[in-house]
Design a protein around this motif. Structure first.
Motif, PDB file in Angstrom:
ATOM      1  N   LEU A 102     -73.118 -14.755 -14.416  1.00  0.00           N
ATOM      2  CA  LEU A 102     -72.768 -13.525 -13.704  1.00  0.00           C
ATOM      3  C   LEU A 102     -71.271 -13.247 -13.822  1.00  0.00           C
ATOM      4  O   LEU A 102     -70.858 -12.098 -13.988  1.00  0.00           O
ATOM      5  N   ALA A 139     -71.534  -9.444  -8.506  1.00  0.00           N
ATOM      6  CA  ALA A 139     -72.688  -8.549  -8.608  1.00  0.00           C
ATOM      7  C   ALA A 139     -72.309  -7.104  -8.330  1.00  0.00           C
ATOM      8  O   ALA A 139     -72.927  -6.186  -8.876  1.00  0.00           O
ATOM      9  N   ASP A 197     -73.953  -4.591 -11.011  1.00  0.00           N
ATOM     10  CA  ASP A 197     -75.034  -3.734 -10.543  1.00  0.00           C
ATOM     11  C   ASP A 197     -74.636  -2.265 -10.397  1.00  0.00           C
ATOM     12  O   ASP A 197     -75.384  -1.484  -9.835  1.00  0.00           O
ATOM     13  N   ARG A 237     -70.516 -14.625  -5.602  1.00  0.00           N
ATOM     14  CA  ARG A 237     -71.662 -13.974  -6.258  1.00  0.00           C
ATOM     15  C   ARG A 237     -71.723 -12.485  -5.882  1.00  0.00           C
ATOM     16  O   ARG A 237     -71.942 -11.636  -6.746  1.00  0.00           O
ATOM     17  N   ASP A 238     -71.490 -12.171  -4.625  1.00  0.00           N
ATOM     18  CA  ASP A 238     -71.520 -10.775  -4.180  1.00  0.00           C
ATOM     19  C   ASP A 238     -70.440  -9.942  -4.860  1.00  0.00           C
ATOM     20  O   ASP A 238     -70.685  -8.801  -5.269  1.00  0.00           O
TER      21      ASP A 238
END
Length: 132
Positions: free
Chosen positions: A93, A35, A39, A31-32
């Motif tokens: 995502l 993102a 982002d 997820r990091d």
């Protein structure tokens, strides 16, 4: 970027990042990585884009729809078995991150502009796997 193929784990950055999955049991690291490109305001760094594409492939493995299965993804397959299926938020995502990482105006696309066919095909295959 040391790359030998257009596949998600066909480069040094992705392989280095996958090493970090050896001890992971949750989708947090994936997820990091996803993102990090979603982002971002402005152009995505090529290393971040490469890692995001690799992370999207990890999601595809977790869904049971991998696009790359070879020695480079052995740690990925083991991680997916430990972590279980990704949640819908992680899949969404991954789709968004793949779009950002492969943006034709991005730094990584520029590195592949002399020979884009293999890279484009691998990314299209991954996108299809994520979208099911």
């Amino acid at each position: 970027m040391g790359a030998w193929s257009g596949e998600p784990f066909g480069n040094d950055s992705a392989g280095d990042w996958a090493w970090d999955l050896k001890e992971q049991t949750t989708w947090d690291a994936v997820r990091d990585a996803l993102a990090a490109v979603v982002d971002t305001d402005g152009p995505v760094d090529s290393d971040d884009a490469t890692t995001a594409i690799a992370a999207a492939e990890v999601v595809a493995h977790g869904l049971g729809r991998p696009t790359q299965v070879d020695a480079y993804t052995a740690d990925v397959a083991a991680f997916a078995m430990r972590a279980g299926a990704p949640g819908g938020d992680v899949v969404e995502l991954a789709v968004r991150a793949l779009a950002e990482a492969t943006d034709p105006e991005g730094e990584l696309a520029e590195l592949w502009e002399d020979d884009p066919e293999e890279w484009d095909a691998a990314n299209a295959k991954l996108r299809a796997a994520l979208e099911g």
